[in-house]
Write an enzyme that holds these catalytic residues in place. Structure first.
Site, PDB file in Angstrom:
ATOM      1  N   ILE A  19       0.835  -1.210   0.000  1.00  0.00           N
ATOM      2  CA  ILE A  19       0.000   0.000   0.000  1.00  0.00           C
ATOM      3  C   ILE A  19       0.870   1.260   0.000  1.00  0.00           C
ATOM      4  O   ILE A  19       0.589   2.221  -0.725  1.00  0.00           O
ATOM      5  CB  ILE A  19      -0.959  -0.026   1.223  1.00  0.00           C
ATOM      6  CG1 ILE A  19      -1.956  -1.179   1.076  1.00  0.00           C
ATOM      7  CG2 ILE A  19      -1.685   1.309   1.375  1.00  0.00           C
ATOM      8  CD1 ILE A  19      -2.819  -1.448   2.309  1.00  0.00           C
ATOM      9  N   SER A 144      -6.908   0.717   9.948  1.00  0.00           N
ATOM     10  CA  SER A 144      -7.507  -0.495   9.356  1.00  0.00           C
ATOM     11  C   SER A 144      -8.946  -0.576   9.847  1.00  0.00           C
ATOM     12  O   SER A 144      -9.260  -0.059  10.935  1.00  0.00           O
ATOM     13  CB  SER A 144      -6.752  -1.733   9.839  1.00  0.00           C
ATOM     14  OG  SER A 144      -7.514  -2.911   9.607  1.00  0.00           O
ATOM     15  N   TYR A 157      -3.340  -6.111  17.303  1.00  0.00           N
ATOM     16  CA  TYR A 157      -3.375  -5.319  16.059  1.00  0.00           C
ATOM     17  C   TYR A 157      -4.572  -4.364  16.073  1.00  0.00           C
ATOM     18  O   TYR A 157      -4.450  -3.172  15.788  1.00  0.00           O
ATOM     19  CB  TYR A 157      -3.463  -6.278  14.872  1.00  0.00           C
ATOM     20  CG  TYR A 157      -3.560  -5.624  13.512  1.00  0.00           C
ATOM     21  CD1 TYR A 157      -2.479  -4.947  12.948  1.00  0.00           C
ATOM     22  CD2 TYR A 157      -4.738  -5.703  12.768  1.00  0.00           C
ATOM     23  CE1 TYR A 157      -2.575  -4.362  11.684  1.00  0.00           C
ATOM     24  CE2 TYR A 157      -4.838  -5.131  11.503  1.00  0.00           C
ATOM     25  CZ  TYR A 157      -3.749  -4.464  10.970  1.00  0.00           C
ATOM     26  OH  TYR A 157      -3.851  -3.890   9.725  1.00  0.00           O
ATOM     27  N   LYS A 161      -4.526  -0.255  16.069  1.00  0.00           N
ATOM     28  CA  LYS A 161      -5.150   0.479  14.962  1.00  0.00           C
ATOM     29  C   LYS A 161      -6.244   1.413  15.476  1.00  0.00           C
ATOM     30  O   LYS A 161      -6.471   2.480  14.906  1.00  0.00           O
ATOM     31  CB  LYS A 161      -5.711  -0.503  13.925  1.00  0.00           C
ATOM     32  CG  LYS A 161      -4.631  -1.250  13.141  1.00  0.00           C
ATOM     33  CD  LYS A 161      -3.693  -0.301  12.424  1.00  0.00           C
ATOM     34  CE  LYS A 161      -2.851  -0.974  11.365  1.00  0.00           C
ATOM     35  NZ  LYS A 161      -1.856  -0.067  10.767  1.00  0.00           N
ATOM     36  N   VAL A 189      -6.800  -5.976   1.529  1.00  0.00           N
ATOM     37  CA  VAL A 189      -6.104  -5.513   0.324  1.00  0.00           C
ATOM     38  C   VAL A 189      -5.156  -6.604  -0.160  1.00  0.00           C
ATOM     39  O   VAL A 189      -4.263  -7.042   0.585  1.00  0.00           O
ATOM     40  CB  VAL A 189      -5.310  -4.218   0.622  1.00  0.00           C
ATOM     41  CG1 VAL A 189      -4.601  -3.735  -0.640  1.00  0.00           C
ATOM     42  CG2 VAL A 189      -6.244  -3.135   1.161  1.00  0.00           C
ATOM     43  N   GLY A 193       2.772 -11.120  -2.713  1.00  0.00           N
ATOM     44  CA  GLY A 193       3.767 -10.957  -1.655  1.00  0.00           C
ATOM     45  C   GLY A 193       3.196 -10.341  -0.389  1.00  0.00           C
ATOM     46  O   GLY A 193       3.876 -10.269   0.630  1.00  0.00           O
TER      47      GLY A 193
HETATM   48  N1  LIG Z   1      -2.821  -5.377   3.415  1.00  0.00           N
HETATM   49  C1  LIG Z   1      -4.032  -5.253   3.973  1.00  0.00           C
HETATM   50  O1  LIG Z   1      -4.981  -6.023   3.699  1.00  0.00           O
HETATM   51  C2  LIG Z   1      -4.280  -4.139   4.975  1.00  0.00           C
HETATM   52  C3  LIG Z   1      -5.577  -3.984   5.479  1.00  0.00           C
HETATM   53  C4  LIG Z   1      -5.835  -2.975   6.387  1.00  0.00           C
HETATM   54  C5  LIG Z   1      -4.813  -2.134   6.793  1.00  0.00           C
HETATM   55  N2  LIG Z   1      -3.541  -2.325   6.300  1.00  0.00           N
HETATM   56  C6  LIG Z   1      -2.495  -1.424   6.776  1.00  0.00           C
HETATM   57  O2  LIG Z   1      -1.898  -0.788   5.659  1.00  0.00           O
HETATM   58  C7  LIG Z   1      -0.510  -0.546   5.939  1.00  0.00           C
HETATM   59  C8  LIG Z   1       0.348  -1.143   4.829  1.00  0.00           C
HETATM   60  O3  LIG Z   1       0.050  -2.521   4.744  1.00  0.00           O
HETATM   61  P1  LIG Z   1       0.769  -3.483   3.679  1.00  0.00           P
HETATM   62  O4  LIG Z   1      -0.063  -4.713   3.616  1.00  0.00           O
HETATM   63  O5  LIG Z   1       1.104  -2.742   2.440  1.00  0.00           O
HETATM   64  O6  LIG Z   1       2.123  -3.829   4.503  1.00  0.00           O
HETATM   65  P2  LIG Z   1       3.434  -4.657   4.066  1.00  0.00           P
HETATM   66  O7  LIG Z   1       3.249  -5.327   2.760  1.00  0.00           O
HETATM   67  O8  LIG Z   1       3.795  -5.503   5.236  1.00  0.00           O
HETATM   68  O9  LIG Z   1       4.538  -3.509   3.881  1.00  0.00           O
HETATM   69  C9  LIG Z   1       4.973  -2.839   5.006  1.00  0.00           C
HETATM   70  C10 LIG Z   1       6.019  -1.815   4.605  1.00  0.00           C
HETATM   71  O10 LIG Z   1       6.494  -1.185   5.807  1.00  0.00           O
HETATM   72  C11 LIG Z   1       7.898  -1.376   5.945  1.00  0.00           C
HETATM   73  N3  LIG Z   1       8.132  -1.449   7.392  1.00  0.00           N
HETATM   74  C12 LIG Z   1       7.675  -2.364   8.265  1.00  0.00           C
HETATM   75  N4  LIG Z   1       8.071  -2.050   9.508  1.00  0.00           N
HETATM   76  C13 LIG Z   1       8.784  -0.910   9.427  1.00  0.00           C
HETATM   77  C14 LIG Z   1       9.448  -0.080  10.362  1.00  0.00           C
HETATM   78  N5  LIG Z   1       9.465  -0.376  11.662  1.00  0.00           N
HETATM   79  N6  LIG Z   1      10.074   1.048   9.924  1.00  0.00           N
HETATM   80  C15 LIG Z   1      10.081   1.355   8.599  1.00  0.00           C
HETATM   81  N7  LIG Z   1       9.471   0.613   7.669  1.00  0.00           N
HETATM   82  C16 LIG Z   1       8.824  -0.506   8.072  1.00  0.00           C
HETATM   83  C17 LIG Z   1       8.197  -2.631   5.133  1.00  0.00           C
HETATM   84  O11 LIG Z   1       9.547  -2.707   4.680  1.00  0.00           O
HETATM   85  P3  LIG Z   1      10.711  -3.356   5.637  1.00  0.00           P
HETATM   86  O12 LIG Z   1      10.178  -4.687   6.081  1.00  0.00           O
HETATM   87  O13 LIG Z   1      11.915  -3.411   4.767  1.00  0.00           O
HETATM   88  O14 LIG Z   1      10.868  -2.403   6.767  1.00  0.00           O
HETATM   89  C18 LIG Z   1       7.255  -2.404   3.947  1.00  0.00           C
HETATM   90  O15 LIG Z   1       7.801  -1.426   3.068  1.00  0.00           O
HETATM   91  C19 LIG Z   1      -0.251  -1.160   7.320  1.00  0.00           C
HETATM   92  O16 LIG Z   1      -0.373  -0.156   8.312  1.00  0.00           O
HETATM   93  C20 LIG Z   1      -1.364  -2.166   7.471  1.00  0.00           C
HETATM   94  O17 LIG Z   1      -1.675  -2.433   8.822  1.00  0.00           O
HETATM   95  C21 LIG Z   1      -3.250  -3.306   5.416  1.00  0.00           C
END
Ligand SMILES: NC(=O)c1ccc[n+]([C@@H]2O[C@H](COP(=O)([O-])OP(=O)(O)OC[C@H]3O[C@@H](n4cnc5c(N)ncnc54)[C@H](OP(=O)(O)O)[C@@H]3O)[C@@H](O)[C@H]2O)c1
Length: 257
Positions: A19, A144, A157, A161, A189, A193
């Site tokens: 995202i 979220s 979690y 949130k 979402v 990966g």
């Molecule tokens: N995917 C869903 O279905 C969904 C649904 C509701 C809400 N969300 C929220 O949307 C956001 C993004 O989700 P996503 O699914 O895209 O996550 P993701 O695929 O796990 O990507 C997370 C990103 O954050 C980086 N990251 C993690 N911990 C970090 C830290 N401590 N400092 C700096 N960078 C950090 C990761 O890179 P590195 O590991 O290299 O640090 C990666 O670039 C999150 O807040 C998640 O809770 C997601």
């Protein structure tokens, strides 16, 4: 619609994939400049190179760091000042829904989840707010729907949130009219990966049944759909929106307010 984002200076945490990356691409398409943050330097630099090749070398900054680490932020702010002389928009996107199904996760697990979902955003806000006050900019937290309703997500979690929504509302009221502060609440979402990709690989039938039963739109959201909402909320077209939590979930949440 003219979003008036040309040359805006935008910081996005957790933007090496998923995202956060889609949000960075959304801002770049609108002519903004982006600073993308993540912990693993390799993938972050690779992503930044690809984005710079598409959108211009001087439009993308890659700043590897752990956003929950207060000591990392002075260096990040220095880099922003040197490169851009300030900041207009900050997006606290980092988060991680991986936890355990226990009603009350153990203290270590709870602390870890709090750190990755709340402390990262708290530190991002703390560090960037002086710059945003100076530019009369805006701050967006990525929460979220798990923070809005008890939908069966992990307890730790969901609590973290929910706290983000509360932080966003408090800051919005206390920082107006200088800085707008909002929240985005994504539903499920999918991207290759991502966390749902992993769940589909382990039990596709269960995930299909879950989506069919709980999401009126009967599908996953895309990172681009989250990015469109994020870019709008941070644009001049949302200039009277502050303290809001925008749900983008295909109709999954059921509460009236
Ligand atoms: N995917 C869903 O279905 C969904 C649904 C509701 C809400 N969300 C929220 O949307 C956001 C993004 O989700 P996503 O699914 O895209 O996550 P993701 O695929 O796990 O990507 C997370 C990103 O954050 C980086 N990251 C993690 N911990 C970090 C830290 N401590 N400092 C700096 N960078 C950090 C990761 O890179 P590195 O590991 O290299 O640090 C990666 O670039 C999150 O807040 C998640 O809770 C997601």
């Amino acid at each position: 619609m003219n979003l008036d984002l040309t040359d805006k200076r935008v910081l996005i945490t957790g933007a090496s994939r998923g995202i956060g990356l889609a949000i960075a691409e959304g801002f770049l398409r609108e002519g903004a400049r982006v600073a993308i943050l993540a912990r693993s330097a390799g993938p972050l630099l690779e992503t930044a190179e690809r984005l710079a090749a598409q959108h211009g070398q001087n439009r993308v900054l890659a700043l590897p760091c752990d956003c929950s680490d207060a000591d990392a932020w002075p260096g990040i702010l220095n880099r922003l000042q040197t490169a851009w002389d300030g900041l207009d928009i900050a997006i606290a996107n980092v988060g991680d829904g991986r936890s355990v199904p226990d009603a009350m996760p153990d203290a270590d697990r709870f602390a870890q989840t709090w750190r990755s979902n709340f402390a990262t955003a708290e530190q991002t806000a703390r560090a960037t707010l002086p710059l945003l006050e100076e530019s009369q900019g805006c701050l967006l937290f990525v929460s979220s729907i798990a923070g809005l309703e008890a939908i069966g997500a992990p307890t730790d979690y969901s609590v973290a949130k929910t706290a983000l929504v509360a932080l966003s509302k408090q800051l919005a009221r206390k920082l107006a009219p200088r800085v707008r502060v909002n929240c985005l609440a994504p539903g499920n979402v999918y991207f290759p990966g991502g966390s749902w990709d992993a769940k589909i690989r382990s039990d596709a039938g269960r995930v299909d049944a879950l989506i069919e039963a709980t999401v009126p739109m009967r599908r996953f959201g895309t990172p681009e759909e989250m990015a469109d909402a994020a870019v709008f909320l941070c644009s001049a077209r949302a200039s009277f929106i502050t303290g809001a939590c925008l749900v983008v979930d295909g109709g999954q949440t059921v509460s009236l307010f």
